[in-house]
Design an enzyme around this catalytic site. Structure first.
Site, PDB file in Angstrom:
ATOM      1  N   ASP A 133      35.328  42.434  37.293  1.00 32.57           N
ATOM      2  CA  ASP A 133      36.618  41.903  37.728  1.00 32.57           C
ATOM      3  C   ASP A 133      37.582  41.948  36.552  1.00 32.57           C
ATOM      4  OD1 ASP A 133      35.850  41.268  40.369  1.00 32.57           O
ATOM      5  OD2 ASP A 133      35.010  39.356  39.730  1.00 32.57           O
ATOM      6  N   ASP A 181      37.926  44.180  45.930  1.00 31.70           N
ATOM      7  CA  ASP A 181      38.219  42.892  46.569  1.00 31.70           C
ATOM      8  C   ASP A 181      39.568  42.932  47.277  1.00 31.70           C
ATOM      9  OD1 ASP A 181      35.856  41.918  45.408  1.00 31.70           O
ATOM     10  OD2 ASP A 181      36.920  41.160  43.652  1.00 31.70           O
TER      11      ASP A 181
END
Length: 174
Positions: free
Chosen positions: A127, A145
């Site tokens: 991330d 995401d």
């Protein structure tokens, strides 16, 4: 003749799989760049309220189960692969006019596969997109995401759409 007739009704939305491949490629490319250019946990300010911050998530959304003993890695891989098979089946059975549904499905599929790659190869999801407001920080996320969220939002919004006329498709046109 029957196959051709069925093809006209379903309209083969498998042609939208290219978008899932694009999502995976962009996701993995940006994760590789973030890994190469960023130092783990060190925020790089981009604009007010947004940093690039390299983080590793061993859990699911919002780091759900991140503190588990490691079994969650294969649980989430298996879950994502099962969901991917279901999504491809759903995509295959869409009708000709269900283009918006096809796009939402392949966005979710591409995002799921991008994160599965990370879990299998690294044991965690990379991330790096980090939004915040003063002392409140939204959990870091990635392009996979984002694609999953956009696809899910499209599906939810589509549930509230009503056809203008019973003969008009609910999901738009091709």
């Amino acid at each position: 003749m029957e196959l051709a007739m069925n093809e006209q009704v379903t309209g083969s939305k498998l042609k939208w799989l290219w978008l899932a491949v694009l999502v995976v490629a962009l996701d993995l490319g940006t994760k590789a760049m973030a890994t190469a250019l960023l130092t783990y946990g060190n925020p790089v300010p981009v604009i007010p309220m947004f940093n690039l911050t390299l983080l590793h998530n061993t859990g699911a959304a919002f780091s759900f189960l991140a503190g588990a003993a490691g079994w969650q890695r294969w649980f989430f891989v298996t879950l994502a692969l099962v969901v991917s098979v279901v999504l491809v089946g759903w995509l295959r059975n869409l009708r000709r006019h269900e283009t918006r549904s096809a796009i939402s499905i392949v966005l979710i599929l591409g995002g799921a596969l991008g994160n599965v790659y990370d879990r299998v190869v690294h044991g965690y999801v990379v991330d790096f997109l980090h939004f915040y407001w003063q002392d409140w920080h939204f959990p870091a996320f990635n392009l996979a995401d984002t694609a999953i969220t956009i696809g899910a939002a499209m599906m939810i919004l589509d549930m509230f759409r009503k056809p203008a006329d019973p003969g008009t498709p609910a999901n738009g046109s091709e």
